[in-house]
Structures are given as C-alpha cells and as structure tokens.
Design an enzyme around this catalytic site. Structure first.
Site, PDB file in Angstrom:
ATOM      1  N   GLY A  93       0.772  -1.161   0.001  1.00 33.72           N
ATOM      2  CA  GLY A  93       0.046   0.012  -0.044  1.00 33.72           C
ATOM      3  C   GLY A  93       0.764   1.307   0.028  1.00 33.72           C
ATOM      4  CG  ASN A 176      -5.580   3.548  10.058  1.00 32.13           C
ATOM      5  OD1 ASN A 176      -6.229   4.553   9.595  1.00 32.13           O
ATOM      6  ND2 ASN A 176      -4.795   3.257  10.714  1.00 32.13           N
ATOM      7  CD  GLN A 204      -7.726  -1.154   7.599  1.00 32.35           C
ATOM      8  OE1 GLN A 204      -8.485  -2.123   7.590  1.00 32.35           O
ATOM      9  NE2 GLN A 204      -6.304  -1.129   7.838  1.00 32.35           N
ATOM     10  CG  HIS A 226      -0.645  -6.859   4.789  1.00 33.25           C
ATOM     11  ND1 HIS A 226      -0.849  -6.476   6.165  1.00 33.25           N
ATOM     12  CD2 HIS A 226      -0.415  -5.538   4.348  1.00 33.25           C
ATOM     13  CE1 HIS A 226      -0.371  -5.066   6.447  1.00 33.25           C
ATOM     14  NE2 HIS A 226      -0.268  -4.602   5.301  1.00 33.25           N
ATOM     15  CB  THR A 262      12.375  -9.761 -10.901  1.00 30.28           C
ATOM     16  OG1 THR A 262      13.660  -9.441 -11.682  1.00 30.28           O
ATOM     17  CG2 THR A 262      11.872 -11.172 -11.033  1.00 30.28           C
ATOM     18  CB  CYS A 352       1.576   1.408  22.919  1.00 27.52           C
ATOM     19  SG  CYS A 352      -0.365   1.888  23.278  1.00 27.52           S
TER      20      CYS A 352
END
Length: 408
Positions: A93, A176, A204, A226, A262, A352
């Site tokens: 992305g 997100n 998303q 993913h 490639t 965090c």
C-alpha cells in the site's frame, strides 16, 4: 488524568497480573494485518517450489507463469470492478500511495496555479500524511480538511479548497482506527470539475464493503493484499484510464513500463486468490452479517460494563470489523498488557511503547482529548473470528478495566 498505576513502568505493572500462559490466543488486530487464507498459502507454496521462474523470460514455463500473473490481475480487477489494464502491482500500500503522489507531483508542475494544492483529511494514514508533507517541502500548499466529531469529512471545507483552484486530493475510504466509511458521493465529480485529481486509500476496504470504484471515480486507488488475507509485500495501484501516471520504480519494462522490478510472482498470485475470496465475502454477505452481529454484541457489552466508555465513530456509517473503544481513565497500553496475559491480541488508537503513549492524531482530529485518545483500544475482527472469541474479549476487557482501576 488516566490511570498509570502510580507511574510504574508498564513491565512492572504487568508483574501484578498472573494468568496461565497456555490459553489459546484470540487475535483481534485484523486492521493491522490478517492471517493468510489457506487457499492463498497453498497457491504460494506451489509457486515458490514449482513455478519459481522469471515471468519476463521467453521459455514456455516462464510464459505459463506470466499467464497466471495476468489471471491474478484479472482477479484484482474484478474485486474493484475495473479493467485489468488499470491494475499495476506494487510492493504494498505505501508504494501504491507513493506512486499516486509522484504522478500528482509531476502533473502539478504543468499547472498555472502557483503553488499547487494537495488536500487530505485530518484522519489519514501516516503514509499519506508523510507523502503530503514531502510535497509541502517541495513547494506545494498543504490543506488539511477537518472532520466532524463523528469522523465524517467536512465537505464544505473541501469545496472551499477546490474553489481556489485545481487540487490533488487524497482520502481514506475506510478509516483504519475507527472503521468510519468516507462519504464519497459526488466528491470525484467536484474535484474533477475544479481541474483536480483524486486518490483513494482503499487499503481497509476489501472484504468489508464493495469496492465501488466506478461510482467513486478516483484517478488512483491503493490496495494492500495483507489487509484481506493475502501476503505481505504485495499491493496494487489502480489507475483510471487517462489519469496522469509516472512510475515510482524505474528500471526494466515490467508492468508495461509502469513499475520496474522482477515480479513478485508468488505474492501476485496470492493476492489474486485473496481478492477473489474478498469479493465472495462481500457478494454473499453472510460473513459480514456475522461480523456485524459480533460487533453489536462486543460493543453493547463493553458500553454496559464500563462506566463512561465510548465507541468512536458510532454515529457515522462504519464497517463491522472495527471497534474503537475509549475507556476513560485507563491508558490503553496498560489494558493491552493485561490482555496479553489473557492471550488476547489487540492494539491501541495510539502509538504505544513501554514507557510512553502518543495520543492518536485521528482521535484528536475527531475532537477527543489527549487523555481520551491515549485511553482508546482498537478491536478489529476478521471473517474467522468466532462468537466464543468475542465473549473472551468482552470478559478480558472488563476484567482488565476492573483490575486496573482497583490498582490505581
């Protein structure tokens, strides 16, 4: 002020919590990444072991592999409802977003307006914000379009920006952190009417709502495999016919000269299968209906069980996969550490670390205080999440909240 357990470091606070380490893990961070679908994994293993050739070569096995890549391109195109020729594979992305911004930058050099404008909402992904800041450093005027407390875009402010001249606009289709769906009706027409370009970060979206690319009318649209049960390291930018385009990656002539390097054959084929599965989920609707029921159960139980709790974005249209929960008075990293001991994996609406919590810019943009933004969890489910797992999460968050309040 939020609970910090007497200012003890996170690691010390966790020593107060003792739970068995043999419990089965519940994964509720699908907005960060998703597990690889078994069909995707099987296809990728076959490619890695048996079809490892360079698809750009001329011999028969390479040509067969090139055909499979085009089949995967077609699968991604069908997911988005576009022509296969509009699909350009990337490494993910972030690269897709970068390609859109580079194309817009070179387009902007030909504008009579000085400086050109780049506009984005105040709830965009860090990748979009970073590329926009880079344009600003190179002389563009950066315009931040505010959102309302619901997370909905301030359309009036966008219109005012477009009145000043052509603009490259980048918007996140589904947020997100909150899952809020951006209302895109009429936006592309307005932008194009002002002589501008539109990029949509749709990372998303797949598997959650329909990729209504034709209606949205974007010039560029970014995807990452993913996020919908495909592999990491592969994504795509969808380029509208006639939109200005400049390759980010230079070198060979792969992807019809639009992206050198490639080809990631296994990743591309895996993304194609993941796209097919995501389209099936949305088309059939059963899995998303089940997620919506689980979201309702999760949120109603937590709002009832935690005094002052709030679901961010609840007043706006949202996807059923995402719950942004503010637990007043308890910093998110403390709750997450407690959930770790229960075998529950989730994330925060902030960045965090063991000794520091940075409030989420997205929640701050929605008008939340720094304390509330630092006390917010993101619970994001997937199609494989079960009712039993949701019950465990409910029990775990309630237990964490009661225990940490008692310790404060």
């Amino acid at each position: 002020m939020p609970c910090r357990l007497g200012n003890e470091p996170q690691s010390q606070a966790c020593h107060l919590i003792k739970h068995p380490s043999t419990v089965k893990t519940v994964y509720l961070d699908h907005n960060a990444t998703t597990p690889l679908a078994p069909q995707v994994a099987a296809a990728m293993i076959e490619v890695l072991q048996q079809a490892w050739h360079n698809p750009s070569a001329r011999y028969p096995r390479a040509k067969q592999l090139a055909t499979r890549i085009e089949q995967a391109r077609g699968q991604v195109a069908r997911l988005a409802g576009v022509a296969a020729s509009q699909v350009v594979f990337t490494s993910g992305g972030s690269e897709a977003i970068g390609t859109a911004f580079l194309s817009a930058e070179l387009w902007g050099r030909d504008l009579a307006e000085t400086p050109p404008q780049v506009a984005l909402s105040t709830v965009e992904h860090p990748a979009v914000r970073a590329y926009a800041s880079a344009l600003e450093e190179r002389g563009w005027e950066l315009v931040s379009i505010p959102v309302k407390e619901t997370g909905a875009l301030d359309r009036k402010r966008l219109s005012q920006t477009l009145e000043r001249g052509p603009c490259f606009v980048s918007l996140q289709t589904v947020n997100n952190e909150t899952g809020v769906i951006c209302d895109l009706e009429g936006i592309a027409a307005e932008i194009h009417g002002a002589g501008g370009l539109l990029h949509l970060d749709a990372v998303q979206v797949p598997g959650k709502i329909s990729l209504d690319t034709e209606t949205w009318g974007a010039d560029y649209l970014s995807l990452a495999a993913h996020k919908f049960n495909g592999p990491k390291g592969i994504g795509a930018i969808l380029v509208k016919e006639g939109a200005p385009f400049t390759p980010l990656m230079l070198g060979g002539g792969q992807e019809n000269g639009r992206r050198a390097g490639t080809l990631n054959t296994a990743g591309i084929i895996g993304m194609g299968i993941a796209a097919e599965l995501a389209l099936k989920r949305v088309t059939e609707g059963t899995a998303n209906q089940q997620m919506a029921a689980r979201q309702q159960r999760l949120e109603s139980a937590l709002l009832e069980g935690i005094e002052g709790a709030r679901i961010n974005g609840a007043e706006a249209p949202r996807v059923s996969a995402t719950t942004s929960l503010t637990v007043p008075g308890i910093e998110a990293h403390l709750i997450l550490s407690y959930l770790d001991t229960l075998g529950i994996e989730a994330s925060a609406g902030s960045a965090c670390s063991a000794d520091r919590v940075a409030p989420s810019p997205i929640l701050l943009a929605m008008g939340r205080s720094e304390d509330d933004a630092s006390c917010t969890l993101r619970l994001s489910q997937g199609p494989g999440t079960t009712d039993e797992e949701i019950e465990r999460v409910i029990a775990g968050v309630l237990e964490a909240t009661l225990t940490l309040k008692a310790l404060s």
